[in-house]
Enzyme design. Structure first.
Site, short mmCIF file in Angstrom:
data_model
loop_
_atom_site.label_atom_id
_atom_site.label_comp_id
_atom_site.label_asym_id
_atom_site.label_seq_id
_atom_site.Cartn_x
_atom_site.Cartn_y
_atom_site.Cartn_z
N LYS A 195 0.84 -1.20 0.00
CA LYS A 195 0.00 0.00 0.00
C LYS A 195 0.87 1.25 0.00
CE LYS A 195 -0.53 0.47 5.03
NZ LYS A 195 -1.44 0.41 6.17
N THR A 226 -8.52 4.50 12.90
CA THR A 226 -9.84 4.70 12.28
C THR A 226 -10.41 3.40 11.73
OG1 THR A 226 -8.85 5.26 10.14
CG2 THR A 226 -9.27 7.08 11.67
#
Length: 321
Positions: A195, A226
């Site tokens: 990523k 999150t």
């Protein structure tokens, strides 16, 4: 361990963990006397005599980080002025650990600032659980024990009669994934989520390095914040043929709540330690499981007081698998 010369305190946000540690040690947990004044200032002190005693404080600088940091600093100062022999902080979560370097010009290094503040306050030793960057230990001029939560979390999988692959959510977590894989078994493979970060708290998943097809996947990380990136990673693993997907992390911040995980069909379970108190969330959500650090941390406290090696705790754990 001389229990008469040792006293354990809990900061307000770590009472459950602290009580579990005291239960393991068969010791009394002492509370912190906290007063909040009309203008918002706080005063923290001990009702117990600490003169010439070895003091342990179970604390966490999690949300609200600034309040919890200030509470800890003021309480440590009170103990130092009360002539405590040593002040040892069991810091289950080190706030500001992700600000460990200048990512851009004119940025602070808040992790170093916090280390300075803790030392100036009067801490003798700090035991911290899974620092985001182990190099933070170098910010201190006092003894620092960085406890690896993989040893505690791995027990959730050594008892399972199923094959799985340990997955690192990024290239930076490869060492963490490898350590956990080796703790569980030499036969456990690892894979890596490829990523790139596009902005603060937002990354883009590009693919998977390694074969995950028809495998159970265990994504291992130090912090869940999150949750968006982890869910995206799980979706990519599922598209690449993964079966059951578990999320394992040392610290569950869950700054946007837990619904994102509970509602994600691709995620089967989320396992975190109690470095941050998420017990109320665990009562509400079926997918969330909390593993206590208390059995391990109680052994660390005993080793410190008996002047024995903390590393031996890891060795004995591996021998007992």
């Amino acid at each position: 361990m001389n229990k008469e010369k040792t006293i354990i305190f809990s900061m307000p946000n770590t009472h459950v963990l602290a009580q579990e540690i005291c239960d393991e040690l068969k010791m009394k947990l002492h509370s912190v006397n906290k007063t909040i004044f009309a203008d918002g200032e706080v005063l923290l002190s001990s009702k117990e005599t600490v003169r010439s005693k070895d003091v342990f404080i179970v604390a966490s600088t999690s949300h609200p980080a600034n309040n919890n940091i200030m509470d800890l600093l003021i309480f440590v100062d009170s103990l130092k002025r009360a002539s405590a022999k040593t002040i040892n902080v069991i810091l289950s979560y080190y706030g500001y650990a992700r600000q460990d370097r200048k990512a851009e010009g004119r940025q602070p290094i808040a992790a170093k600032l916090l280390a300075d503040l803790l030392q100036v306050a009067g801490i003798s030793r700090i035991v911290v659980v899974d620092l985001h960057n182990p190099s933070i230990q170098g910010f201190f001029n006092i003894p620092v024990d960085d406890i690896k939560a993989q040893y505690i979390l791995s027990k959730e999988f050594t008892i399972k009669d199923e094959k799985f692959t340990i997955v690192s959510p990024d290239h930076g977590g490869t060492i963490r994934a490898r350590i956990m894989a080796e703790i569980i078994s030499n036969d456990v493979k690892i894979a890596i989520i490829d990523k790139r970060r596009v902005s603060t708290n937002k990354t883009e998943v590009l693919g998977v390095i390694g074969d995950i097809n028809n495998e159970n996947a265990v994504i291992v990380d130090d912090i869940i914040d999150t949750g968006g990136t982890i869910v995206n990673a799980a979706e990519v693993l599922k598209k690449n043929g993964a079966k059951k997907i578990s999320i394992v992390a040392s610290h569950g911040i869950f700054s946007k709540g837990f619904d994102i995980f509970e509602d994600a069909d691709v995620i089967d379970e989320v396992i975190v330690t109690n470095s941050i108190d998420n017990y109320e969330l665990a009562k509400k959500y079926k997918k969330l499981k909390i593993v206590s650090l208390a059995p391990f941390l109680s052994k660390v406290i005993r080793s410190i007081m008996d002047s024995k090696s903390v590393s031996d705790i890891y060795a004995k754990y591996l021998e007992s698998k």
